[in-house]
Design a protein around this motif. Structure first.
Motif, PDB file in Angstrom:
ATOM      1  N   TYR A 179      -3.991  -2.915  -2.513  1.00 58.54           N
ATOM      2  CA  TYR A 179      -2.773  -2.158  -2.823  1.00 58.54           C
ATOM      3  C   TYR A 179      -3.068  -0.879  -3.608  1.00 58.54           C
ATOM      4  O   TYR A 179      -2.592   0.188  -3.252  1.00 58.54           O
ATOM      5  CB  TYR A 179      -1.787  -3.062  -3.574  1.00 58.54           C
ATOM      6  CG  TYR A 179      -0.564  -3.381  -2.733  1.00 58.54           C
ATOM      7  CD1 TYR A 179      -0.705  -4.048  -1.525  1.00 58.54           C
ATOM      8  CD2 TYR A 179       0.705  -3.000  -3.117  1.00 58.54           C
ATOM      9  CE1 TYR A 179       0.394  -4.323  -0.732  1.00 58.54           C
ATOM     10  CE2 TYR A 179       1.815  -3.261  -2.339  1.00 58.54           C
ATOM     11  CZ  TYR A 179       1.655  -3.925  -1.140  1.00 58.54           C
ATOM     12  OH  TYR A 179       2.738  -4.178  -0.354  1.00 58.54           O
ATOM     13  N   PHE A 195      -0.865  -5.386  -7.711  1.00 61.51           N
ATOM     14  CA  PHE A 195       0.325  -5.115  -6.899  1.00 61.51           C
ATOM     15  C   PHE A 195       1.298  -4.242  -7.691  1.00 61.51           C
ATOM     16  O   PHE A 195       1.797  -3.227  -7.215  1.00 61.51           O
ATOM     17  CB  PHE A 195       0.973  -6.446  -6.491  1.00 61.51           C
ATOM     18  CG  PHE A 195       2.295  -6.304  -5.785  1.00 61.51           C
ATOM     19  CD1 PHE A 195       2.354  -5.867  -4.470  1.00 61.51           C
ATOM     20  CD2 PHE A 195       3.486  -6.633  -6.431  1.00 61.51           C
ATOM     21  CE1 PHE A 195       3.577  -5.755  -3.810  1.00 61.51           C
ATOM     22  CE2 PHE A 195       4.703  -6.519  -5.784  1.00 61.51           C
ATOM     23  CZ  PHE A 195       4.748  -6.080  -4.471  1.00 61.51           C
ATOM     24  N   LEU A 199       4.078   0.040   1.996  1.00 55.20           N
ATOM     25  CA  LEU A 199       3.646  -1.102   1.188  1.00 55.20           C
ATOM     26  C   LEU A 199       4.106  -2.383   1.885  1.00 55.20           C
ATOM     27  O   LEU A 199       5.282  -2.743   1.823  1.00 55.20           O
ATOM     28  CB  LEU A 199       4.250  -0.980  -0.220  1.00 55.20           C
ATOM     29  CG  LEU A 199       3.920   0.326  -0.951  1.00 55.20           C
ATOM     30  CD1 LEU A 199       4.868   0.557  -2.127  1.00 55.20           C
ATOM     31  CD2 LEU A 199       2.466   0.317  -1.435  1.00 55.20           C
TER      32      LEU A 199
END
Ligand code: TPP
Ligand code: MG
Length: 410
Positions: free
Chosen positions: A188, A221, A237
Motif C-alpha cells: 500500500y 494501510f 486503493l
C-alpha cells in the motif's frame, strides 16, 4: 446489580463454526443495477453511502442491468470468461503439483477470479500494480506466459527470479506487476509512493494498491491512506474482502467501521463497494476509479466483496475453522458461472461451448506445465545456478559478497 466499574472488552466471533449451518443473512445484498453511477468528478462528501452498499451489474437471471452496465463488448466478455477459466485451471493444476511435491507452496484464487482478471482490463500498459499473492489474474489477463509463472513456482532453471522468491510471488515490470512481498500491507505505501513519483515526474501512469481484508489492520494501510488523501495521489486503493484472513474472520480487522470501504471516508477518499464475483461490476468500478486517478482527481478506495472458496494456501485446512459448505451458501455466487450465464443469455455462448472451452483450456495449461517441467521442478531437473544467488541485488557487488561467492566456489 450492574457491573459498574468492571471493564470488559469485546472479541467479535463469526456467525458459525465447523459443524454449524452457514449463515450469511447478515450480508445485505442490494439489487443489481440499484446503485447509481456518479460523475467521476463527484464531490466525495455526496457519495458517502456508497461505502455501505454494493455495486452490482449481473442479476439472478444473468442480465446486465443498471447504470454500471454496458461498457464491454461480447468479445471482451468472452475473453474475460476465458481468463477466469484459465486462472481456475492453472490453480487446480498447480495445487495438484504442490501435492505431488513439485513445488513447496501454492495459493489459489478459487471464487475470486473476477477481481484481478477484470481489474487488469481497465488498466493501460505502463500502469503499475502492487499486488498480493492472490492477484495472478493481473498477469493471466495481460497475456503473461503461464510457462514463466510455472517456472517460478517450480524454482527451476528457467525461473525468471532464479529461486530467490517464494513460489507464486511473481514479478514483471513489463506487465505492470511489482514484485510481491510476503510482508503484507507494504504494497500500500509502495503503491502510493510510486503514484506520487509518477506525478512528480509528470508521467501519465497510475498505480493500483492491493490488500486483503485482514491486512488492512496493518499500520501501513493507514499510513498509505494519509499520504494518498493529503497528496491526492493518482492511485486506486483496492481492498479484497474475501471474508477470511487465514482462520480469522473479517469482523476482526473490520472492527467497528461497518465495512472496509468505510475506512476511506475518514480520509475524504471516495470509497465504493462492489460485487467482487461480478466481472462486469468489477470492471466498471475499476474503470471509474482508474479514470479518476488519471484525471488528477485523486485516490479511490474500492472494496471487492467476495469469498475465498479454497484454503488460504496449500498449508491451510479451512475445515478447522469454518463449515465445509460455507462457500455454497455465499450469496454472490461463482464469478465464472455468473459470467457464463450472462453470455448464454446474450446468445453468444452455450453449455456445450463452455464444456469444450474447459477442455481446450486444460489442454493449454497441461502443455505449458509439460514445458515448465522440462526445465525442472522443486526436487528434480534443472535448478538456477548457485552463482545467481549473488547476482542482481547490488549494481556493483560489495566485497563481502564477492568473498562469499569465492568461498562457495561458484
Ligand atoms: C505483515 C504480515 N503479517 C502477517 C503475515 C502472515 N500472513 C500471511 S497471509 C495472512 C492473512 C492475510 O489475510 P488477508 O489480508 O485477508 O488476505 P487473503 O489471504 O484473504 O487474500 C497472514 C496473517 C504476513 N505475511 N505479513
Ligand atoms: Mg482475506
Amino acid at each position: 446489580m450492574a457491573d459498574a466499574g468492571m471493564l470488559r472488552f469485546h472479541v467479535p466471533e463469526p456467525e458459525v463454526r465447523p459443524g454449524g449451518t452457514p449463515d450469511f443473512s447478515n450480508v445485505t445484498i442490494p439489487k443489481a443495477g440499484s446503485v447509481p453511477r456518479p460523475e467521476i468528478d463527484v464531490d466525495p462528501r455526496t457519495i458517502r453511502d456508497m461505502a455501505f452498499s454494493i455495486i452490482r451489474v449481473l442479476n439472478r437471471a444473468g442480465e446486465a442491468v443498471g447504470p454500471w452496465a454496458g461498457l464491454l463488448t461480447d468479445e471482451e466478455l468472452l475473453e474475460g470468461l476465458r481468463h477466469m477459466m484459465t486462472l481456475r485451471t492453472f490453480d487446480a493444476r498447480m495445487q495438484m503439483a504442490q501435492r505431488q511435491g513439485k513445488t513447496s507452496f501454492y495459493m489459489q484464487h478459487l471464487g475470486e477470479e473476477a477481481v484481478s482478471c477484470a481489474f487488469r482490463k481497465a488498466l493501460k500498459p505502463g500502469d503499475m500494480n502492487f499486488p498480493t499473492y492472490r492477484q495472478a489474474g493481473l498477469l493471466i489477463a495481460d497475456g503473461y506466459p503461464m510457462v514463466t509463472m510455472m517456472n517460478q513456482i517450480y524454482s527451476n532453471e528457467a525461473d525468471p527470479l532464479k529461486g530467490r522468491q517464494l513460489p507464486i510471488m511473481y514479478s514483471s515490470k513489463e506487465h505492470g506487476f511489482f514484485s510481491i512481498s510476503g510482508n503484507l500491507a507494504t504494497q500500500y505505501i509502495q503503491a502510493v509512493g510510486w503514484a506520487m513519483a509518477s506525478a512528480i515526474s509528470k508521467d501519465s501512469r497510475i498505480a493500483a494498491a492491493w490488500i486483503g481484508d485482514g491486512s488492512t489492520a496493518e499500520s501501513d494501510f493507514h499510513a498509505a491512506l494519509v499520504f494518498a488523501s493529503t497528496y491526492k495521489a493518482p492511485v486506486v486503493l483496492n481492498v479484497v474482502n474475501n471474508q477470511w484472513a487465514i482462520s480469522t474472520f473479517q469482523g476482526i480487522a473490520r472492527g467497528g467501521s461497518g465495512t472496509f470501504a468505510a475506512r476511506g471516508l475518514g480520509f475524504g477518499i471516495p470509497s465504493l463497494r462492489v460485487d467482487g464475483n461480478d466481472y462486469l461490476a468489477v470492471h466498471a468500478v475499476a474503470k471509474w476509479a482508474i479514470e479518476r486517478a488519471r484525471r488528477n482527481l485523486g485516490p479511490t478506495l474500492v472494496e471487492y466483496v467476495t469469498y475465498r472458496v479454497g484454503a488460504h494456501s496449500s498449508s491451510d485446512d479451512p475445515s478447522a475453522y469454518r463449515p465445509k459448505a460455507e462457500s455454497d451458501a455465499w450469496p454472490l455466487g461463482d464469478p465464472v458461472v455468473r459470467l457464463k450465464n450472462h453470455l448464454i443469455h446474450r446468445k453468444v455462448w452455450s453449455e456445450d461451448r463452455h464444456t469444450q472451452a474447459e477442455a481446450e483450456i486444460l489442454e493449454t495449461v497441461i502443455t505449458a506445465q509439460k514445458e515448465a517441467e522440462s526445465h525442472g521442478t522443486l526436487h528434480a531437473g534443472g535448478k538456477p545456478s548457485t552463482r545467481d544467488m549473488f547476482e542482481g541485488v547490488y549494481a556493483e557487488m560489495p566485497p563481502h559478497l564477492r568473498r562469499q561467492r569465492q568461498q562457495a566456489g561458484v
